[in-house]
Each structure stands twice: as structure tokens, then as C-alpha cells.
Design a protein around this motif. Structure first.
Motif, short mmCIF file in Angstrom:
data_model
loop_
_atom_site.label_atom_id
_atom_site.label_comp_id
_atom_site.label_asym_id
_atom_site.label_seq_id
_atom_site.Cartn_x
_atom_site.Cartn_y
_atom_site.Cartn_z
N UNK A 86 77.52 57.43 18.93
CA UNK A 86 76.55 56.11 19.37
C UNK A 86 76.32 56.23 20.48
N UNK A 87 77.23 57.51 21.57
CA UNK A 87 76.47 57.44 22.69
C UNK A 87 74.89 58.01 22.81
N UNK A 88 75.13 59.29 21.38
CA UNK A 88 73.22 59.72 21.33
C UNK A 88 71.92 58.17 21.27
N UNK A 89 72.73 57.67 20.15
CA UNK A 89 71.57 56.69 19.46
C UNK A 89 71.05 56.20 20.93
N UNK A 90 72.40 55.39 21.82
CA UNK A 90 72.35 55.14 22.80
C UNK A 90 71.26 55.57 23.97
N UNK A 113 76.80 50.48 18.29
CA UNK A 113 75.95 50.77 19.03
C UNK A 113 74.67 50.95 19.11
N UNK A 114 74.53 50.29 17.54
CA UNK A 114 72.97 50.29 17.30
C UNK A 114 73.06 48.50 17.71
N UNK A 115 73.26 47.05 18.36
CA UNK A 115 73.17 46.47 18.67
C UNK A 115 72.77 46.87 19.96
N UNK A 116 73.57 47.61 20.60
CA UNK A 116 73.34 48.59 22.33
C UNK A 116 71.83 48.97 22.59
N UNK A 117 72.04 49.77 21.54
CA UNK A 117 70.61 50.17 21.05
C UNK A 117 68.96 49.62 21.39
N UNK A 118 69.62 48.65 20.05
CA UNK A 118 68.61 47.93 19.55
C UNK A 118 68.19 47.00 21.10
#
Length: 139
Positions: A86-90, A113-118
Motif C-alpha cells: 500500500x505504501x507504494x500506491x500511496x 491503501x486504495x482509499x488513502x490513495x484515492x
């Protein structure tokens, strides 16, 4: 496909605004393609659409960070089998201020992780997630 091939494409085709690579079943001895992605994006300064779909291990967290770092003008992105955490996605999400469309297929990111990135993609207008490997908290 090799890292060197991606670098050469970035060096010689600088006017492209759309790049798509799909390699689900083909064998590639030069994985991960992190360095090739970096070189490709450094050469494509006007790239607005980018699709990169590989088998797992084809692009690590480092490569995903490169997309965020060098993909400043991206408006549309399709991930397939990319990244590890998730860290890389963020981190990716903080580097793409113009991204409007994101599609994620067969990646190992969590729902959290997806929610934070979005939430960090202020210009995002659409997000399509194929849930095959997305893990939501509590599942």
C-alpha cells in the motif's frame, strides 16, 4: 520486453502521449521492469495515458514510485499486477496531480491503501477496481 527496450522507446519516441504494455503470460527474463519504466517516463514528457499490466513481480514498489515521480502529466492510468505494498500506491498517488482515471487489476493493495490513495488524487473522476486480490480490512 526488457528494461533496455523500454529505455530505448523512451529515448526515441518522445512525442507519444499514450503507452500501453500488457504482458500477462509472456516470459520476460528481465523482471522487474522498474528501471525501464523510469527511463520510459523520463523520455515521455507529454505522456497522458499509461497502461502497464504485467504478471506479478513485473514491477515492484520502486517502479510504482517511479510512475508517481515521473508521471506528472498522466490523466489515465491502468495498473495490472503492479506493486507490492500500500505504501507504494500511496506514494504513487501523491505524484500524479492530473490523474482523472485509475483502473487497478490484480494488484495486492488493501482496500484501506486504495482509499488513502484515492483521497490524495484530487483530480480523480473515476476509479475502477477489479477485486480479485484487493483485501479490505476485516476480510
Amino acid at each position: 520486453m526488457t528494461n533496455e527496450t523500454l529505455a530505448r522507446i523512451g529515448e526515441n519516441l518522445k512525442d507519444l502521449n499514450d503507452f500501453r504494455l500488457v504482458m500477462w503470460k509472456r516470459k520476460c527474463a528481465d523482471l522487474p521492469l522498474d528501471d525501464g519504466v523510469r527511463s520510459l517516463l523520463q523520455g515521455y514528457t507529454n505522456l497522458t495515458r499509461f497502461a502497464f499490466q504485467l504478471k506479478p513481480g513485473g514491477l515492484t514498489d520502486i517502479g510504482l514510485r517511479y510512475i508517481g515521480q515521473y508521471g506528472q502529466k498522466l490523466k489515465s492510468m491502468i495498473f495490472g499486477g503492479l506493486g507490492e505494498t500500500d505504501t507504494a500506491l500511496i506514494t504513487f498517488s501523491t505524484g500524479c496531480p492530473s490523474l482523472k482515471k485509475l483502473e487497478i487489476k490484480d494488484c495486492s493493495f488493501t482496500g484501506h491503501g486504495l482509499a488513502i490513495a484515492a483521497s490524495q488524487l484530487a483530480s480523480l473522476r473515476g476509479c475502477l477496481v477489479h477485486y480479485g486480490k484487493i483485501k479490505f480490512l476485516g476480510s
